[in-house]
Design a protein around this motif. Structure first.
Motif, PDB file in Angstrom:
ATOM      1  N   VAL A 172     -11.975   0.789   4.300  1.00 24.28           N
ATOM      2  CA  VAL A 172     -10.714   1.047   4.992  1.00 24.28           C
ATOM      3  C   VAL A 172      -9.595   1.016   3.965  1.00 24.28           C
ATOM      4  CG1 VAL A 172      -9.131   0.287   6.791  1.00 24.28           C
ATOM      5  CG2 VAL A 172     -11.595  -0.049   7.074  1.00 24.28           C
ATOM      6  N   PHE A 173      -8.916   2.153   3.779  1.00 21.75           N
ATOM      7  CA  PHE A 173      -7.790   2.214   2.849  1.00 21.75           C
ATOM      8  C   PHE A 173      -6.492   2.136   3.640  1.00 21.75           C
ATOM      9  CE2 PHE A 173      -4.808   5.155   0.422  1.00 21.75           C
ATOM     10  CZ  PHE A 173      -4.275   4.102  -0.314  1.00 21.75           C
ATOM     11  N   VAL A 174      -5.720   1.104   3.386  1.00 19.04           N
ATOM     12  CA  VAL A 174      -4.449   0.892   4.065  1.00 19.04           C
ATOM     13  C   VAL A 174      -3.316   1.162   3.083  1.00 19.04           C
ATOM     14  CG1 VAL A 174      -3.041  -0.707   5.399  1.00 19.04           C
ATOM     15  CG2 VAL A 174      -5.530  -0.907   5.457  1.00 19.04           C
ATOM     16  N   ASP A 175      -2.545   2.206   3.337  1.00 14.89           N
ATOM     17  CA  ASP A 175      -1.400   2.523   2.483  1.00 14.89           C
ATOM     18  C   ASP A 175      -0.130   1.894   3.072  1.00 14.89           C
ATOM     19  OD1 ASP A 175      -0.138   3.580   0.308  1.00 14.89           O
ATOM     20  OD2 ASP A 175      -0.075   5.635   1.049  1.00 14.89           O
ATOM     21  N   ASP A 176       0.791   1.502   2.200  1.00 18.79           N
ATOM     22  CA  ASP A 176       2.029   0.822   2.627  1.00 18.79           C
ATOM     23  C   ASP A 176       1.709  -0.433   3.439  1.00 18.79           C
ATOM     24  OD1 ASP A 176       3.789   2.577   1.380  1.00 18.79           O
ATOM     25  OD2 ASP A 176       3.809   3.940   3.084  1.00 18.79           O
ATOM     26  N   LEU A 177       0.854  -1.262   2.875  1.00 17.08           N
ATOM     27  CA  LEU A 177       0.383  -2.457   3.577  1.00 17.08           C
ATOM     28  C   LEU A 177       1.521  -3.344   4.070  1.00 17.08           C
ATOM     29  CD1 LEU A 177      -2.103  -4.326   4.282  1.00 17.08           C
ATOM     30  CD2 LEU A 177      -1.678  -5.439   2.085  1.00 17.08           C
ATOM     31  N   ASN A 178       2.593  -3.455   3.293  1.00 11.11           N
ATOM     32  CA  ASN A 178       3.667  -4.412   3.635  1.00 11.11           C
ATOM     33  C   ASN A 178       4.800  -3.798   4.451  1.00 11.11           C
ATOM     34  OD1 ASN A 178       4.408  -2.843   1.441  1.00 11.11           O
ATOM     35  ND2 ASN A 178       5.399  -4.502   0.318  1.00 11.11           N
ATOM     36  N   MET A 179       4.559  -2.633   5.091  1.00  7.25           N
ATOM     37  CA  MET A 179       5.601  -1.982   5.877  1.00  7.25           C
ATOM     38  C   MET A 179       5.790  -2.534   7.291  1.00  7.25           C
ATOM     39  SD  MET A 179       7.555   0.220   4.453  1.00  7.25           S
ATOM     40  CE  MET A 179       8.155   1.157   5.859  1.00  7.25           C
ATOM     41  N   PRO A 180       4.747  -3.017   7.991  1.00  8.00           N
ATOM     42  CA  PRO A 180       4.953  -3.447   9.383  1.00  8.00           C
ATOM     43  C   PRO A 180       6.080  -4.477   9.522  1.00  8.00           C
ATOM     44  CG  PRO A 180       2.617  -3.315   8.929  1.00  8.00           C
ATOM     45  CD  PRO A 180       3.317  -3.107   7.614  1.00  8.00           C
TER      46      PRO A 180
ATOM     47  N   ALA B  67      -2.774  -0.475  -0.673  1.00  7.80           N
ATOM     48  CA  ALA B  67      -1.727  -0.190  -1.660  1.00  7.80           C
ATOM     49  C   ALA B  67      -0.384  -0.537  -1.045  1.00  7.80           C
ATOM     50  CB  ALA B  67      -1.764   1.285  -2.072  1.00  7.80           C
ATOM     51  N   MET B  68       0.541  -0.973  -1.886  1.00  7.71           N
ATOM     52  CA  MET B  68       1.876  -1.286  -1.371  1.00  7.71           C
ATOM     53  C   MET B  68       2.896  -1.235  -2.494  1.00  7.71           C
ATOM     54  SD  MET B  68       1.739  -5.407  -0.741  1.00  7.71           S
ATOM     55  CE  MET B  68       1.732  -6.563  -2.132  1.00  7.71           C
ATOM     56  N   GLY B  69       4.148  -0.967  -2.108  1.00 11.66           N
ATOM     57  CA  GLY B  69       5.242  -0.981  -3.046  1.00 11.66           C
ATOM     58  C   GLY B  69       5.881  -2.354  -3.098  1.00 11.66           C
ATOM     59  N   PRO B  70       6.837  -2.556  -4.006  1.00 11.52           N
ATOM     60  CA  PRO B  70       7.519  -3.848  -4.096  1.00 11.52           C
ATOM     61  C   PRO B  70       8.381  -4.108  -2.870  1.00 11.52           C
ATOM     62  CG  PRO B  70       8.544  -2.234  -5.543  1.00 11.52           C
ATOM     63  CD  PRO B  70       7.306  -1.592  -5.016  1.00 11.52           C
ATOM     64  N   PRO B  71       8.617  -5.373  -2.523  1.00  9.27           N
ATOM     65  CA  PRO B  71       9.445  -5.703  -1.354  1.00  9.27           C
ATOM     66  C   PRO B  71      10.838  -5.089  -1.463  1.00  9.27           C
ATOM     67  CG  PRO B  71       8.306  -7.646  -2.152  1.00  9.27           C
ATOM     68  CD  PRO B  71       8.086  -6.574  -3.179  1.00  9.27           C
TER      69      PRO B  71
ATOM     70  N   LEU C  67      -6.386  -4.915  -3.639  1.00 11.01           N
ATOM     71  CA  LEU C  67      -4.975  -4.657  -3.346  1.00 11.01           C
ATOM     72  C   LEU C  67      -4.315  -4.111  -4.596  1.00 11.01           C
ATOM     73  CD1 LEU C  67      -2.414  -4.842  -1.595  1.00 11.01           C
ATOM     74  CD2 LEU C  67      -2.188  -7.230  -2.334  1.00 11.01           C
ATOM     75  N   THR C  68      -3.637  -2.942  -4.464  1.00 10.52           N
ATOM     76  CA  THR C  68      -2.998  -2.314  -5.616  1.00 10.52           C
ATOM     77  C   THR C  68      -1.497  -2.198  -5.388  1.00 10.52           C
ATOM     78  OG1 THR C  68      -3.416  -0.106  -4.706  1.00 10.52           O
ATOM     79  CG2 THR C  68      -5.073  -1.006  -6.195  1.00 10.52           C
ATOM     80  N   PRO C  69      -0.741  -3.226  -5.747  1.00  7.59           N
ATOM     81  CA  PRO C  69       0.724  -3.122  -5.663  1.00  7.59           C
ATOM     82  C   PRO C  69       1.273  -2.372  -6.862  1.00  7.59           C
ATOM     83  CG  PRO C  69       0.091  -5.290  -6.453  1.00  7.59           C
ATOM     84  CD  PRO C  69      -1.188  -4.553  -6.192  1.00  7.59           C
ATOM     85  N   GLY C  70       2.455  -1.810  -6.706  1.00  7.86           N
ATOM     86  CA  GLY C  70       3.093  -1.120  -7.819  1.00  7.86           C
ATOM     87  C   GLY C  70       4.248  -0.263  -7.341  1.00  7.86           C
ATOM     88  N   PRO C  71       5.141   0.124  -8.262  1.00  4.64           N
ATOM     89  CA  PRO C  71       6.291   0.958  -7.895  1.00  4.64           C
ATOM     90  C   PRO C  71       5.851   2.308  -7.349  1.00  4.64           C
ATOM     91  CG  PRO C  71       6.527   0.030 -10.109  1.00  4.64           C
ATOM     92  CD  PRO C  71       5.119  -0.219  -9.694  1.00  4.64           C
ATOM     93  N   THR C  72       6.732   2.960  -6.599  1.00  2.00           N
ATOM     94  CA  THR C  72       6.433   4.299  -6.092  1.00  2.00           C
ATOM     95  C   THR C  72       6.343   5.274  -7.265  1.00  2.00           C
ATOM     96  OG1 THR C  72       8.805   4.723  -5.789  1.00  2.00           O
ATOM     97  CG2 THR C  72       7.582   3.888  -3.890  1.00  2.00           C
ATOM     98  N   GLY C  73       5.489   6.274  -7.108  1.00  2.00           N
ATOM     99  CA  GLY C  73       5.352   7.294  -8.144  1.00  2.00           C
ATOM    100  C   GLY C  73       4.378   6.958  -9.240  1.00  2.00           C
ATOM    101  N   THR C  74       3.608   5.873  -9.096  1.00  2.00           N
ATOM    102  CA  THR C  74       2.655   5.503 -10.138  1.00  2.00           C
ATOM    103  C   THR C  74       1.229   5.968  -9.835  1.00  2.00           C
ATOM    104  OG1 THR C  74       2.528   3.301  -9.112  1.00  2.00           O
ATOM    105  CG2 THR C  74       3.949   3.536 -11.033  1.00  2.00           C
ATOM    106  N   GLY C  75       1.048   6.693  -8.743  1.00  2.00           N
ATOM    107  CA  GLY C  75      -0.255   7.295  -8.466  1.00  2.00           C
ATOM    108  C   GLY C  75      -1.213   6.436  -7.670  1.00  2.00           C
ATOM    109  N   LYS C  76      -0.720   5.396  -7.017  1.00  2.00           N
ATOM    110  CA  LYS C  76      -1.619   4.498  -6.268  1.00  2.00           C
ATOM    111  C   LYS C  76      -2.379   5.250  -5.183  1.00  2.00           C
ATOM    112  CE  LYS C  76       1.680   1.754  -4.862  1.00  2.00           C
ATOM    113  NZ  LYS C  76       2.820   2.495  -5.412  1.00  2.00           N
TER     114      LYS C  76
END
Length: 215
Positions: free
Chosen positions: A100-108, A152-156, A33-42
């Motif tokens: 399986v690569f899941v982008d924006d994991l915490n969006m649902p 990958a996911m961004g901060p809440p 799992l790779t969390p991080g701010p948007t624009g950091t290249g995840k």
């Protein structure tokens, strides 16, 4: 394993180490799992890694979650990519592994009880190595093999939710940091026949040498 990425797109030197760690975890069948701010290249770096940086025995499939993503949509998308090995056992072609690569994991969107159904599907797989076939009579259990999750996911905030610890505990977490304009980018290219792990070792060795010179 030879890594053919010629340039790490973000130019953020720590991303080299993140990429190497991701490779190490994936080849050892560990979810990442790779969390991080948007624009950091995840997303870019993980996509490049899976497309060009892994051995041929690794197949991959990408999903981008949104607020409307449902657990049934997610399960259907993954089930169609797997084949039957034997009774009630499914996986990729024999001799391969499926990432399986899941982008924006915490969006649902969360349901009434606070759960995020697509994420609960993943948790069920990580807890029990499979999930139930909701669209078949009797809902038999489908066991999965040789499947590895990378997310990958961004901060809440802004539609993103906090991911439950019941799911997070299954992942090896590699955090992407904010871009640093002062970070040198002199090693964004790999040398010929050099793996990412070789590159990281070289960077760390040079870092130690610089520290010794300062002393």
């Amino acid at each position: 394993m030879k890594h053919v990425i010629k340039e790490l797109v973000s130019g953020n030197r720590p991303v080299v180490e993140e990429t190497a760690q991701s490779i190490s975890q994936i080849i050892n069948n560990k979810p990442v799992l790779t969390p991080g701010p948007t624009g950091t290249g995840k997303t870019i770096n993980i996509t490049e890694l899976l497309s060009k940086g892994m051995e041929k025995c690794y197949q991959w499939f990408g999903i981008t979650f949104s607020a409307q993503t449902s657990e049934n949509q997610t399960q259907d998308a993954l089930d169609t990519k797997l084949e039957k090995r034997r009774a009630k056992l499914y996986g990729p072609q024999i001799g391969t592994k499926f990432v399986v690569f899941v982008d924006d994991l915490n969006m649902p969107k969360k349901e009434v009880y606070g759960a995020q159904p697509p994420l609960e599907l993943f948790r069920q797989y990580m807890d029990h190595q499979g999930w139930y076939e909701y669209n078949r009579e009797g809902k038999p259990f489908r066991r999965l093999i040789d499947v590895i999750f990378v997310a990958a996911m961004g901060p809440p905030g802004g539609g993103r939710s906090v991911v439950t610890q019941r799911l997070q505990r299954h992942f090896n977490i590699l955090t992407y940091s904010e871009m640093d304009s002062e970070t040198p980018v002199s090693y964004t290219h790999l040398r010929a026949h050099e793996t990412v792990l070789d590159l990281v070792c070289r960077l760390l060795l040079e870092k130690k040498k610089k520290k010794k010179k300062k002393k």
